[in-house]
Motif scaffolding. Sequence first.
Motif, mmCIF file in Angstrom:
data_model
loop_
_atom_site.group_PDB
_atom_site.id
_atom_site.type_symbol
_atom_site.label_atom_id
_atom_site.label_comp_id
_atom_site.label_asym_id
_atom_site.label_seq_id
_atom_site.Cartn_x
_atom_site.Cartn_y
_atom_site.Cartn_z
ATOM 1 N N GLU A 1 0.139 4.172 0.518
ATOM 2 C CA GLU A 1 -0.299 5.099 1.562
ATOM 3 C C GLU A 1 0.302 4.757 2.925
ATOM 4 O O GLU A 1 0.207 5.556 3.855
ATOM 5 C CB GLU A 1 -1.828 5.076 1.663
ATOM 6 N N ASN A 2 0.909 3.603 3.042
ATOM 7 C CA ASN A 2 1.471 3.149 4.306
ATOM 8 C C ASN A 2 2.636 4.053 4.717
ATOM 9 O O ASN A 2 3.544 4.299 3.942
ATOM 10 C CB ASN A 2 1.935 1.697 4.166
ATOM 11 N N ASP A 3 2.616 4.528 5.963
ATOM 12 C CA ASP A 3 3.672 5.397 6.472
ATOM 13 C C ASP A 3 4.919 4.624 6.883
ATOM 14 O O ASP A 3 6.025 5.112 6.766
ATOM 15 C CB ASP A 3 3.165 6.199 7.684
ATOM 16 N N ASP A 4 4.731 3.424 7.400
ATOM 17 C CA ASP A 4 5.861 2.620 7.860
ATOM 18 C C ASP A 4 6.615 2.028 6.678
ATOM 19 O O ASP A 4 6.050 1.756 5.628
ATOM 20 C CB ASP A 4 5.378 1.472 8.750
ATOM 21 N N GLU A 5 7.907 1.833 6.888
ATOM 22 C CA GLU A 5 8.728 1.212 5.859
ATOM 23 C C GLU A 5 8.287 -0.232 5.632
ATOM 24 O O GLU A 5 8.032 -0.655 4.535
ATOM 25 C CB GLU A 5 10.189 1.254 6.297
ATOM 26 N N GLN B 1 6.162 -3.536 8.004
ATOM 27 C CA GLN B 1 5.577 -4.001 9.257
ATOM 28 C C GLN B 1 5.138 -5.443 9.062
ATOM 29 O O GLN B 1 4.539 -5.781 8.052
ATOM 30 C CB GLN B 1 4.372 -3.126 9.615
ATOM 31 N N ASP C 1 0.844 -1.190 0.000
ATOM 32 C CA ASP C 1 0.000 0.000 0.000
ATOM 33 C C ASP C 1 0.884 1.246 0.000
ATOM 34 O O ASP C 1 1.588 1.501 0.968
ATOM 35 C CB ASP C 1 -0.898 -0.003 1.244
#
Length: 154
Positions: A10-14, A16, A8
């Motif tokens: 839009e995902n902020d994390d590198e 997870q 995604d």
Amino acid sequence: MKVIIDIDPENDDECQVTIHAKEWTKEVEELVQLLKKRQPKRIVAVQEDRSIVLDPEEIDFFYARDRKVFASSHGNCMELKMKLYEIEEMLSNRGFIRFSKSVVGNINQIDHFELSFNGTLCVYFKSGSKEYVSRKYVNELKAQIMEGGEPHDR
């Protein structure tokens, strides 16, 4: 085991990872350890006065002799500034397993092997090198080979 990957933008994390399981099992523990372990891309060896960068996948085996550790690749031997147990731990999930007290071998480079009369295995590598697997480690080697060599997908 079911694997779900969600890409995604839009995902902020590198990155997870979430593991869903009914209970804590050996398989879950191994998966967690695999995710935590950093994979070395290269190993530095010393030959004469030069430092040589090696790709672990091209190494047949590591061995200890006279309190020094060496890598054997394509018939060439180069000294490392590491302990054998450190190499075993670092490369265990890249197809390297213990062959004997003084040898850690790359099962992905094995061409064939022969059973000796005393219960040891003589392993022949694709490069033409050979090394012996002591009786203590024969069953583990057979199990790894039956699982397809590499314990992880690329």
